[in-house]
Design an enzyme around this catalytic site. Structure first.
Site, PDB file in Angstrom:
ATOM      1  CG  PHE A  37       8.842 -11.782   1.858  1.00 47.66           C
ATOM      2  CD1 PHE A  37       9.301 -10.505   2.164  1.00 47.66           C
ATOM      3  CD2 PHE A  37       8.817 -12.171   0.526  1.00 47.66           C
ATOM      4  CE1 PHE A  37       9.717  -9.643   1.164  1.00 47.66           C
ATOM      5  CE2 PHE A  37       9.235 -11.320  -0.473  1.00 47.66           C
ATOM      6  CZ  PHE A  37       9.685 -10.039  -0.161  1.00 47.66           C
ATOM      7  CE  LYS A  38       7.349  -9.225  -1.827  1.00 49.93           C
ATOM      8  NZ  LYS A  38       7.001  -8.990  -3.197  1.00 49.93           N
ATOM      9  CG  ASP A  39       0.931 -12.858   3.880  1.00 54.43           C
ATOM     10  OD1 ASP A  39       0.138 -12.162   3.235  1.00 54.43           O
ATOM     11  OD2 ASP A  39       1.051 -14.088   3.706  1.00 54.43           O
ATOM     12  CG  LEU A  68       1.644  -5.941   1.678  1.00 54.02           C
ATOM     13  CD1 LEU A  68       1.799  -6.733   0.400  1.00 54.02           C
ATOM     14  CD2 LEU A  68       0.972  -4.599   1.386  1.00 54.02           C
ATOM     15  CB  THR A  91       3.529  -7.189  -3.795  1.00 58.21           C
ATOM     16  OG1 THR A  91       4.792  -7.075  -3.148  1.00 58.21           O
ATOM     17  CG2 THR A  91       2.769  -5.901  -3.527  1.00 58.21           C
TER      18      THR A  91
END
Length: 496
Positions: free
Chosen positions: A111-113, A116, A146
């Site tokens: 989900f960090k994509d 980010l 992350t």
């Protein structure tokens, strides 16, 4: 309206969105928060017809008011493109009476994509807007996801360097391989002897080191952050909760204004805080269900009103949640303290000095939107197996924590409100734990990539490109240091 940002630890600081993104962390150690949370201007009928990119613009323009329409749309177009393996960007999948919001279709399958992918563009745009002459050095601690998402986002971005610290023995084998094989002349990855909290504390200390800042400035550098302490990480996360509700409404799953619940597997608190912001903007969300693993510091906080990190740090099969200092909780604390910076400072000083703090009854009363619970290791594995057996759907360990906590919530309350579960990573990122949960005996002795192929066969889901890329990729980053040597290796990378 021009929305400004304040520090959670000072009444005097006021900066624009682009300045807050550039700095990452306020000079006083506080986190930047908007002076007020904007209300959604578009109604749900309008939002229901929007693509993910259009929704992103509609939400983010209200937070990032010093960006022009052209600047913001350009950032969004560059972020949410063919890097994602689905046109929807964040699909909603209905399984067993819950809606799984799949946030793992980006370049690094976590989900960090979602944030980010856009942060590098927000940051470089902010740099130009503020006539920054220095090169930006992204300094980040990661509990697993992350790091790779930030490295992928910033690799070879002109005018930036990125340094990622991770706990050497505290991430999954796939997570580590993704990071240490990262290409890019401006990328640096370092393992530390310690846990995520040690890495994060070390990074925060460097942000507050005035002497180091002066040395860097002289050499033409300045720090910024890709962690969720950066408001440029948090704002894009609000988007997918708005999008999820709009899609449920568009598909006839909810009536106009009908409330939903949201379950988020949570370590650093940023992802569930984004849902809280979406609720406060006007998205019809009722309960915010905070799901913890065995490191259940947040569960205890919501139950007692005391935040206490003085406990054993447990390495689990959901390592991205193995966190005892939930940095983003400070943003919520500041809000329920009535935006009282002095009160926030006192509580954070207590946390630093004694490892704990206690909120007042008045503050605790404002947490009624939240429900906290946790799933232990056995329950997490059982959830993966049970959902697969019932539906054929294979989830990762973090999503399984959320799924089990959702079932505990329903059993405890009887609440049948339609519920979105944030599915935060692909099962391919945690293949060993997932396959062990499904049949430990059958897959015993298999290598990591044998397990990947077995998972593909079992699920019928093609192996993501992110995994294929690292099968034979050489290890490019081999540094491992003690926590006290983190500043030394940063200086070494930067030649200062």
């Amino acid at each position: 309206m021009n929305l400004l940002y304040k520090s959670t630890r000072s009444n005097d600081v006021e900066v624009t969105a682009s300045q807050a993104i550039l700095k990452g962390l306020a000079d006083d150690g506080g986190l930047f928060v908007p002076e007020s949370l904007p209300a959604l201007e578009a109604d749900m009928d309008t939002l229901a017809g929007m693509s993910y990119q259009e929704t992103a613009y509609e939400v983010m323009r209200q937070f990032l008011t010093d960006f022009t329409e052209e600047e913001l749309k350009d950032c969004i177009a560059k972020a949410y493109d063919e890097k994602f393996d689905t046109k929807e960007i964040a699909p909603l999948v209905k399984k067993d009476e819950a809606y799984y919001l799949e946030l793992f279709h980006g370049k690094t399958i976590a989900f960090k994509d979602m944030a980010l992918s856009i942060l590098p563009h927000l940051l470089t745009t902010s740099s130009k807007k503020n006539q920054v002459k220095n090169e930006i050095v992204i300094l980040t601690a990661t509990s697993g996801d992350t790091g790779k998402a930030a490295l992928a986002g910033f690799a070879d971005v002109p005018g930036t360097k990125i340094i990622v610290f991770y706990p050497k023995n505290g991430v999954s084998p796939i997570q580590e391989k993704q990071m240490v094989t990262q290409k890019g002349a401006n990328t640096f990855v370092v393992g530390i002897h310690g846990n995520f909290d040690d890495a994060q504390t070390g990074v925060k200390k460097m942000f507050g080191d005035k002497e180091l800042a002066a040395q860097m400035d002289k050499a033409g550098y300045q720090f910024s952050s890709a962690n969720s302490i950066n408001i440029g990480r948090l704002v894009p996360q609000v988007v997918y909760y708005v999008y999820a509700y709009a899609k449920m409404y568009a598909n006839g799953e909810v009536a106009k204004g009908e409330k939903i619940n949201v379950v988020v597997p949570t370590g650093n608190f940023g992802n569930i805080l984004a849902a809280y912001y979406a609720k406060n903007m006007g998205v019809p969300i009722d309960k915010l269900i905070c799901a913890s693993n065995d490191n259940k510091v947040l569960y205890d906080f919501f139950r007692t009103g005391t935040y206490d990190r003085n406990r054993e740090f447990i390495l689990t099969t959901s390592p991205s949640m193995d966190i005892l200092i939930s940095s983003n909780l400070e943003r919520l604390i500041y809000k329920i303290a009535g935006a009282d910076a002095a009160k926030d400072v006192t509580l954070m000083q207590n946390l630093a000095a004694e490892g704990k703090y206690e909120i007042t009854d008045e503050m605790k009363a404002q947490l009624k939107d939240f429900y906290g619970n946790y799933a232990n290791e056995k329950e997490t594995a059982e959830e993966i197996a049970e959902v697969y057996k019932k539906t054929g759907y294979i989830m990762d360990t973090h999503t399984a924590v959320a799924s089990r906590v959702y079932r505990k919530y329903v059993a405890e309350t009887g609440d049948q409100t339609k519920t979105v579960i944030a599915s935060t990573a692909s099962p391919y990122k945690f293949t060993r734990s997932v396959m062990d949960a499904l049949d430990a005996e059958k897959y015993k002795g298999m290598g990591d990539f044998e397990l990947v192929d077995a998972l593909s066969k079992l699920s019928g889901v093609k192996v993501p490109q992110a995994i294929e890329e690292i099968r034979t990729a050489p290890v490019l980053h081999k540094n491992v240091v003690e926590t006290e040597d983190m500043p030394k290796i940063v200086k070494q990378f930067l030649n200062i």
